[in-house]
Write a protein that holds these residues in place. Structure first.
Motif, PDB file in Angstrom:
ATOM      1  N   PHE A  18       0.873  -1.169   0.000  1.00  0.00           N
ATOM      2  CA  PHE A  18       0.000   0.000   0.000  1.00  0.00           C
ATOM      3  C   PHE A  18       0.911   1.219   0.000  1.00  0.00           C
ATOM      4  O   PHE A  18       1.832   1.312   0.823  1.00  0.00           O
ATOM      5  CB  PHE A  18      -0.898   0.035   1.240  1.00  0.00           C
ATOM      6  N   LYS A  32      -2.777   0.345  -4.041  1.00  0.00           N
ATOM      7  CA  LYS A  32      -2.604  -0.942  -3.373  1.00  0.00           C
ATOM      8  C   LYS A  32      -2.526  -1.992  -4.468  1.00  0.00           C
ATOM      9  O   LYS A  32      -3.467  -2.156  -5.253  1.00  0.00           O
ATOM     10  CB  LYS A  32      -3.762  -1.260  -2.434  1.00  0.00           C
ATOM     11  N   ALA A  65       1.083  -4.916   2.500  1.00  0.00           N
ATOM     12  CA  ALA A  65      -0.358  -5.092   2.700  1.00  0.00           C
ATOM     13  C   ALA A  65      -0.710  -6.520   2.320  1.00  0.00           C
ATOM     14  O   ALA A  65      -1.335  -6.762   1.286  1.00  0.00           O
ATOM     15  CB  ALA A  65      -1.134  -4.096   1.858  1.00  0.00           C
ATOM     16  N   ASP A  67      -2.370 -10.130   1.832  1.00  0.00           N
ATOM     17  CA  ASP A  67      -3.750 -10.599   1.734  1.00  0.00           C
ATOM     18  C   ASP A  67      -3.904 -11.831   2.617  1.00  0.00           C
ATOM     19  O   ASP A  67      -3.235 -12.832   2.377  1.00  0.00           O
ATOM     20  CB  ASP A  67      -4.093 -10.954   0.286  1.00  0.00           C
TER      21      ASP A  67
END
Length: 68
Positions: A18, A32, A65, A67
Motif C-alpha cells: 500500500f 494498493k 499489505a 492478503d
C-alpha cells in the motif's frame, strides 16, 4: 512493515504493498497492488493490470499489505 527507501522496497518485489503519495500520480494518491519493481528513485506498483511508476521521494507512507 513501513517502507521508506529503495533498499526497503527491493526485497519485497512481487508482494502486495500500500502506497500513499504526497501528490497525485495518474489522478490518484493511494495505490494498493503488487510491487512490480524497485529502482533507486522509483518503484512500480501494478494495480488492476496497470503499472504505475511512483517516485520514492514523493511517497507519504508505504507498507506491506498482505492478503490474509
Amino acid at each position: 512493515r513501513p517502507l521508506r527507501t529503495a533498499r526497503h522496497f527491493a526485497p519485497y518485489a512481487g508482494e502486495t504493498v500500500f502506497v500513499e503519495m504526497v501528490h497525485p500520480i495518474d489522478g490518484r494518491r493511494r495505490f494498493k497492488g503488487r510491487l512490480a519493481s524497485a529502482g533507486d528513485d522509483t518503484i512500480e506498483v501494478e494495480v488492476d493490470g496497470r503499472v504505475h511508476r511512483l517516485p520514492i521521494a514523493g511517497i507519504r507512507k508505504a507498507h506491506l499489505a498482505p492478503d490474509y
